[in-house]
Design a protein around this motif. Structure first.
Motif, PDB file in Angstrom:
ATOM      1  N   GLU A 345       0.787 -15.095  -0.469  1.00 58.16           N
ATOM      2  CA  GLU A 345       0.105 -15.552  -1.687  1.00 58.16           C
ATOM      3  C   GLU A 345      -1.383 -15.197  -1.644  1.00 58.16           C
ATOM      4  N   ILE A 346      -1.997 -15.381  -0.473  1.00 60.25           N
ATOM      5  CA  ILE A 346      -3.424 -15.068  -0.345  1.00 60.25           C
ATOM      6  C   ILE A 346      -3.662 -13.578  -0.535  1.00 60.25           C
ATOM      7  N   VAL A 347      -2.879 -12.749   0.165  1.00 62.61           N
ATOM      8  CA  VAL A 347      -3.052 -11.298   0.073  1.00 62.61           C
ATOM      9  C   VAL A 347      -2.809 -10.826  -1.359  1.00 62.61           C
ATOM     10  N   ASN A 348      -1.746 -11.343  -1.982  1.00 57.83           N
ATOM     11  CA  ASN A 348      -1.408 -10.913  -3.344  1.00 57.83           C
ATOM     12  C   ASN A 348      -2.487 -11.293  -4.356  1.00 57.83           C
ATOM     13  N   SER A 349      -3.279 -12.317  -4.035  1.00 54.37           N
ATOM     14  CA  SER A 349      -4.331 -12.753  -4.960  1.00 54.37           C
ATOM     15  C   SER A 349      -5.587 -11.889  -4.852  1.00 54.37           C
ATOM     16  N   CYS A 350      -5.620 -10.965  -3.876  1.00 51.77           N
ATOM     17  CA  CYS A 350      -6.824 -10.177  -3.619  1.00 51.77           C
ATOM     18  C   CYS A 350      -6.682  -8.747  -4.116  1.00 51.77           C
ATOM     19  N   ASP A 351      -7.846  -8.098  -4.306  1.00 51.74           N
ATOM     20  CA  ASP A 351      -7.883  -6.725  -4.795  1.00 51.74           C
ATOM     21  C   ASP A 351      -8.243  -5.737  -3.685  1.00 51.74           C
ATOM     22  N   VAL A 352      -8.920  -6.227  -2.668  1.00 48.61           N
ATOM     23  CA  VAL A 352      -9.312  -5.404  -1.524  1.00 48.61           C
ATOM     24  C   VAL A 352      -9.014  -6.192  -0.258  1.00 48.61           C
ATOM     25  N   MET A 353      -8.431  -5.524   0.743  1.00 44.53           N
ATOM     26  CA  MET A 353      -8.158  -6.176   2.026  1.00 44.53           C
ATOM     27  C   MET A 353      -8.819  -5.356   3.119  1.00 44.53           C
ATOM     28  N   MET A 354      -9.524  -6.033   4.003  1.00 43.60           N
ATOM     29  CA  MET A 354     -10.291  -5.360   5.053  1.00 43.60           C
ATOM     30  C   MET A 354      -9.971  -5.996   6.401  1.00 43.60           C
ATOM     31  N   GLY A 355      -9.715  -5.168   7.408  1.00 46.92           N
ATOM     32  CA  GLY A 355      -9.433  -5.708   8.733  1.00 46.92           C
ATOM     33  C   GLY A 355      -9.514  -4.629   9.787  1.00 46.92           C
ATOM     34  N   VAL A 356      -9.700  -5.065  11.036  1.00 53.21           N
ATOM     35  CA  VAL A 356      -9.697  -4.133  12.163  1.00 53.21           C
ATOM     36  C   VAL A 356      -8.257  -3.694  12.419  1.00 53.21           C
ATOM     37  N   HIS A 357      -8.093  -2.473  12.879  1.00 49.30           N
ATOM     38  CA  HIS A 357      -6.758  -1.944  13.171  1.00 49.30           C
ATOM     39  C   HIS A 357      -5.944  -2.939  13.985  1.00 49.30           C
ATOM     40  N   GLY A 358      -4.794  -3.307  13.468  1.00 51.06           N
ATOM     41  CA  GLY A 358      -3.915  -4.251  14.144  1.00 51.06           C
ATOM     42  C   GLY A 358      -2.783  -4.680  13.231  1.00 51.06           C
ATOM     43  N   ALA A 359      -1.878  -5.471  13.802  1.00 54.27           N
ATOM     44  CA  ALA A 359      -0.658  -5.851  13.094  1.00 54.27           C
ATOM     45  C   ALA A 359      -0.932  -6.627  11.813  1.00 54.27           C
ATOM     46  N   GLY A 360      -2.071  -7.338  11.741  1.00 50.61           N
ATOM     47  CA  GLY A 360      -2.375  -8.118  10.550  1.00 50.61           C
ATOM     48  C   GLY A 360      -2.460  -7.278   9.289  1.00 50.61           C
ATOM     49  N   LEU A 361      -2.852  -6.003   9.428  1.00 47.22           N
ATOM     50  CA  LEU A 361      -2.969  -5.130   8.260  1.00 47.22           C
ATOM     51  C   LEU A 361      -1.622  -4.831   7.617  1.00 47.22           C
ATOM     52  N   THR A 362      -0.538  -5.109   8.346  1.00 47.23           N
ATOM     53  CA  THR A 362       0.792  -4.898   7.766  1.00 47.23           C
ATOM     54  C   THR A 362       0.987  -5.725   6.506  1.00 47.23           C
ATOM     55  N   ASN A 363       0.223  -6.798   6.383  1.00 43.84           N
ATOM     56  CA  ASN A 363       0.334  -7.643   5.190  1.00 43.84           C
ATOM     57  C   ASN A 363      -0.128  -6.937   3.919  1.00 43.84           C
ATOM     58  N   MET A 364      -0.564  -5.690   4.035  1.00 41.39           N
ATOM     59  CA  MET A 364      -0.873  -4.911   2.833  1.00 41.39           C
ATOM     60  C   MET A 364       0.358  -4.749   1.950  1.00 41.39           C
ATOM     61  N   VAL A 365       1.544  -4.972   2.489  1.00 37.31           N
ATOM     62  CA  VAL A 365       2.763  -4.881   1.675  1.00 37.31           C
ATOM     63  C   VAL A 365       2.744  -5.880   0.525  1.00 37.31           C
ATOM     64  N   PHE A 366       1.924  -6.940   0.639  1.00 38.79           N
ATOM     65  CA  PHE A 366       1.863  -7.962  -0.414  1.00 38.79           C
ATOM     66  C   PHE A 366       0.740  -7.707  -1.425  1.00 38.79           C
ATOM     67  N   LEU A 367      -0.097  -6.712  -1.185  1.00 35.00           N
ATOM     68  CA  LEU A 367      -1.184  -6.431  -2.119  1.00 35.00           C
ATOM     69  C   LEU A 367      -0.626  -5.994  -3.473  1.00 35.00           C
ATOM     70  N   PRO A 368      -1.349  -6.277  -4.563  1.00 31.78           N
ATOM     71  CA  PRO A 368      -0.895  -5.784  -5.868  1.00 31.78           C
ATOM     72  C   PRO A 368      -1.075  -4.270  -5.971  1.00 31.78           C
ATOM     73  N   GLU A 369      -0.445  -3.661  -6.982  1.00 34.89           N
ATOM     74  CA  GLU A 369      -0.557  -2.219  -7.200  1.00 34.89           C
ATOM     75  C   GLU A 369      -2.024  -1.836  -7.381  1.00 34.89           C
ATOM     76  N   ASN A 370      -2.380  -0.637  -6.873  1.00 29.80           N
ATOM     77  CA  ASN A 370      -3.726  -0.072  -7.009  1.00 29.80           C
ATOM     78  C   ASN A 370      -4.804  -0.864  -6.271  1.00 29.80           C
ATOM     79  N   ALA A 371      -4.405  -1.791  -5.408  1.00 29.49           N
ATOM     80  CA  ALA A 371      -5.387  -2.473  -4.576  1.00 29.49           C
ATOM     81  C   ALA A 371      -5.909  -1.509  -3.506  1.00 29.49           C
ATOM     82  N   VAL A 372      -6.901  -1.960  -2.749  1.00 28.02           N
ATOM     83  CA  VAL A 372      -7.554  -1.097  -1.762  1.00 28.02           C
ATOM     84  C   VAL A 372      -7.405  -1.701  -0.368  1.00 28.02           C
ATOM     85  N   VAL A 373      -7.035  -0.866   0.596  1.00 32.36           N
ATOM     86  CA  VAL A 373      -6.966  -1.268   2.001  1.00 32.36           C
ATOM     87  C   VAL A 373      -8.112  -0.595   2.740  1.00 32.36           C
TER      88      VAL A 373
END
Length: 920
Positions: A345-373
């Protein structure tokens, strides 16, 4: 004259080709809806024509069986034709990253021998025996992963065991071994391949899990329940042989990470992401579109900064957040935990997701279309890994990808190695020597302190890439809607009339279809009599309970029965008249060991004459709650997770106007927790087992309500939360400290944080407590060493006075419930593979309590077991094998015999991290 007109229709001259396409799709869907409505309305008049008998008769003896087997190594295709003896053989595929077999017919799965048998009929039995071996985990070629995966045999033509349980739907077998538990591998090795393999069955499939971890299936329960409508089968523990019409052993997957190849599959990553949005009820499909005009301030994009707690963490998170806020972002800082629904829910509510290389970035699967990683790439030659794991997959997810490569000065490794060390000059040389050495240095020892000014300039330069311009400055737009800006007013009016008539037609169709279901309920004579009885019984994951409201409820201890006297006109939901329900009123129903010491109670409605039940001796004018102090009561952890928190969830609504009926009572327990019992009830506890009287109430709850997770309350199903529970504790024990200390950068002696070291007296105790105390004091802590004893009041006051609490995994850490808000819990995790129970017992609950959590996994050299077993012993090298010998064996070795001697130089980093978390 001479003007070239390509389109003459009103749509063509008013819309761009893109707009025409959108209108066309809309019109097509509208026509389908109207046609569907008419079909439903007139279905009764469109009966089927009489059918001819067209069933083709097949002589089984002569028809034979055609089967295909593909062997990847030689690309050989083997066909068993009609003239050959029919033998059941699996279709097996060996691909780059996975292997799987599809078995059809009479398929029998035997968990005891890890074998899938393909039964042959009597005419072909023994004609040809075949055997295949397969590891059902989608990371073929990775020996380190497959060591943890059970190898299964698939046999055809062999003598098969008898069926114990038969199923009418297919089965899919897969393993939760390998790297399960790492969020990246959870998705790329299991969840995504499982979607590819099972989606075609539309839920009509059963999952057979080998190397099962209950915490994993609980973590991904939303996904599993969306893919299968049936209970999961832990096949390794099954005694019965399970029989299916077809079974797939192993999972399909694409060779690249987090990808689906649409040319080889009916699905794509777009389908998978839509599936996730449906499974987790995520409403946001598209990222924000920023207008490059004066209204920009009203459309601030949300930036999620993924924090990490152990390694590759941002050490200046709040400085980054402040900088992003100045650039116009609404900033969210969050750590990805095992509560997938919450983080989704948190990831889907965001437009940009930023993180250091690691397993947590896998949550980009929940980002909305055209969001930025935005992936922050640490030093160490990570570029290829970062690109493979997240850069390339992001394109198929319709996400825009950026990476920020840090400089040497932005890595904390500069504090550990001299500037000319090969760690900085030749990371590939370290990588070539050993993956484990590379992992130890660059993945486990490295944190990131980004140059905020450099990031600010970098982000500002990428602004056009992140922001989408919807409207040019000064552009005058009279109408904003698609129709208004494309049609004249006359045309708009015509379209409006047409839409209105279409809606009327659809509404009329639905009224006709659903008219039979909209009739008012039939009214009988009994409706004039008020219904006094309300019985609701629920069987949830961790507890059973019944809520009974009426005028005559009688509790008889001698027969362990709650009688419900109901007149004949009353409706009793859930139970048939004069039937009964057996409840163990202890909130850990799945644990057979615990439930053995819990007294079972009958909830028995009696319809008709009340003479059939015992007479009242003692009447009460307030409700009652009946619960057990059996199970694991006496263990501090279970006291809270199985009894106190469920009792709070059940009783708090009565505001003290409730009586407690305790079965399996322990007077010492009631005395120990008397502050809490008295805070929830204004009446004396009734030891119901020793009562001769029949107690009568108008309302009784039998059993306690509890959330599935440990030490937690689900606010979506309860009016309360863990915040409310902790406030209740502070009131009950008169604890004054609400929030932990906030350290200023110019910290002085007056604001030294207090560190509590929880001591133990028998096992899992610290062997070098004095050395830990000296190290902590040198770092600026005021240190308290104490043991959790029987006096809850005393220890609650000590815990509440501290800002950081540390201890070895065990029941004593449950006292974190008394810590102030924003305090820090440090859990020391012994060797033995106890990471997942440690996380489930204390890591995940700490988040709901607004407590920051750190864990420190000791090395073999820090365990006292190294003094009891030789270096190569399986106790030290293979805890999983000890675990397979049974819980009692595992407990005897790792929980009862093990103490801890911390490497204070290594542990100092964790203490420094705790101090950082306490900074403003």
């Amino acid at each position: 004259m001479g003007e070239k007109m390509m389109y003459d229709t009103i749509f063509a001259r008013s819309f761009s080709r893109y707009d025409q396409k959108k209108l066309g799709y809309g019109a097509f869907v509208g026509c389908l809806l109207i046609a569907f409505s008419f079909c439903i309305v007139f279905k009764p008049y469109l009966g089927p024509r009489p059918l001819q008998n067209t069933r083709l008769s097949v002589d089984d003896a002569d028809a034979g069986v055609k089967m295909l087997r593909i062997t990847a190594a030689s690309d050989e295709i083997e066909m068993v034709g009609e003239s050959e003896t029919p033998v059941m053989k699996p279709v097996c595929y060996v691909e780059e990253r996975t292997e799987y077999c599809e078995a059809n017919g009479d398929v029998r799965v035997d968990g005891k021998s890890s074998t899938v048998f393909m039964a042959a009929d009597s005419s072909s039995a023994g004609a040809l025996n075949g055997s295949w071996q397969i590891s059902p985990y989608a990371r073929r070629g990775d020996e380190a992963a497959l060591i943890r995966v059970t190898t299964w045999s698939i046999k055809s033509g062999a003598e098969e065991p008898q069926c114990g349980k038969s199923h009418s739907v297919p089965g899919i077998m897969f393993s939760l071994g390998g790297y399960a538990g790492n969020n990246f591998h959870d998705y790329t090795d299991i969840v995504l391949p499982l979607f590819l393999t099972s989606r075609q069955f539309d839920g009509q499939v059963k999952f057979l899990v080998t190397n099962n971890y209950p915490w994993w299936t609980d973590k991904f329960r939303h996904v599993l329940q969306k893919l299968s409508r049936y209970e999961l089968i832990d096949i390794d523990k099954e005694v019965d042989v399970h029989c299916f019409p077809s079974v797939i052993v192993g999972l399909k997957r694409y060779p690249k990470e987090l990808k689906i190849d649409p040319s080889k599959s009916p699905y794509s990553m777009k389908d998978f992401r839509q599936f996730l949005r449906s499974a987790y009820s995520l409403n946001r499909e598209n990222a924000i579109q920023i207008r490059d005009d004066s209204n920009a301030g009203k459309e601030r994009p949300r930036l999620l900064i993924l924090s990490r707690k152990n390694t590759r963490a941002f050490t200046n998170t709040y400085a980054i957040a402040e900088m992003a806020g100045r650039l116009g972002y609404q900033v969210v800082v969050e750590e990805a935990d095992s509560n997938v629904a919450r983080i989704a829910e948190i990831v889907n509510s965001c437009d940009v997701m930023m993180g250091v290389h690691g397993a947590g970035l896998t949550n980009m699967v929940f980002l909305p279309e055209n969001a930025v990683v935005i992936q922050v790439v640490p030093i160490g030659g990570f570029e290829w890994l970062a690109k493979t794991d997240f850069g390339e997959p992001s394109k198929d997810m319709n996400l825009r990808y950026l990476d920020y490569k840090i400089k040497t000065e932005e890595s904390t490794l500069i504090e550990q190695y001299p500037g000319d060390h090969e760690v900085f000059s030749n990371p590939y040389g370290i990588q070539d020597r050993s993956w484990y050495e590379f992992k130890s240095i660059y993945l486990e020892k490295q944190n990131v302190k980004v140059d905020v000014n450099r990031v600010c300039v970098w982000l500002a330069g990428k602004k056009k890439y992140i922001f989408i311009r919807k409207r040019r400055m000064g552009e005058k737009i009279t109408y904003d809607t698609l129709f208004a800006r494309s049609f004249s007013r006359s045309d708009q009016k015509k379209l409006g009339y047409g839409a209105f008539l279409g809606c009327l037609l659809i509404a009329l169709s639905f009224c006709l279809v659903f008219r039979p279901y909209s009739a008012p309920p039939s009214v009988g004579l009994s409706t004039s009599v008020p219904k006094r009885m309300n019985l609701v019984c629920k069987s949830e994951k961790r507890s059973d309970f019944c809520e009974i409201r009426g005028e005559d409820i009688r509790v008889d201890a001698k027969s362990s029965t709650v009688f419900i006297s109901a007149s004949s006109h009353e409706s009793i939901p859930r139970l048939e008249e004069n039937s009964s329900l057996l409840i163990g009123p202890y909130a850990r129903k799945e644990d057979q060991t615990a439930m053995k010491s819990v007294r079972k109670w009958l909830v028995k409605p009696v319809v008709g004459s009340s003479n059939a039940i015992p007479l009242c001796n003692q009447s009460h004018n307030v409700p009652a709650i009946l619960f057990s102090l059996g199970g694991y009561s006496g263990n501090n952890y279970h006291d809270f997770t199985d009894i106190i928190i469920p009792l709070f969830s059940t009783a708090r609504v009565f505001d003290g106007q409730v009586k407690f009926l305790v079965t399996d009572s322990n007077p010492w327990w009631i005395n120990k927790f008397r502050n809490l019992v008295q805070g929830l009830s204004k009446y004396e506890v009734i030891d119901i087992d020793n009562e001769e009287n029949i107690h009568c109430f108008t309302s009784v709850v039998v059993g306690l309500k509890r959330a599935p997770r440990e030490l937690s309350i689900d606010p979506s199903k309860s009016p309360y939360s863990m915040k409310d529970f902790r406030q209740f504790l502070r009131t009950a024990y008169s604890l004054n400290k609400v929030s932990a200390i906030q350290i200023d950068d110019n910290n002085d002696v007056k604001t030294r944080p207090r560190l509590l070291i929880v001591a133990r007296n028998r096992t899992r105790l610290f062997g070098n407590t004095d050395e830990i105390v000296r190290t902590a004091r040198d770092l600026g802590f005021e240190v308290v060493v104490d043991e959790a004893d029987g006096s809850i009041q005393k220890f609650a006051e000590i815990v509440n006075s501290c800002d950081v609490m540390m201890g070895v995994h065990g029941a004593g850490l449950t006292n974190m419930v008394f810590l102030p808000e924003n305090a820090v819990l440090i859990q020391i995790i012994p060797i033995g593979g106890v990471e997942w129970p440690a996380r489930a017992a204390f890591g995940e609950p700490s988040m709901d309590m607004n407590i920051r959590y750190l864990d420190y996994k000791i090395k073999t050299e820090e365990s006292s077991l190294i003094e009891e077993y030789p270096a190569g012993h399986e106790v030290l090298t293979n805890p999983m094998s000890i675990s397979k010998q049974g819980w009692l064996t595992f407990k005897a070795v790792y929980l009862d015999k093990q103490n801890v001697n911390l490497d204070v130089n290594r542990f100092k980093i964790t203490l420094l991290r705790a101090l950082e978390l306490l900074h403003k």
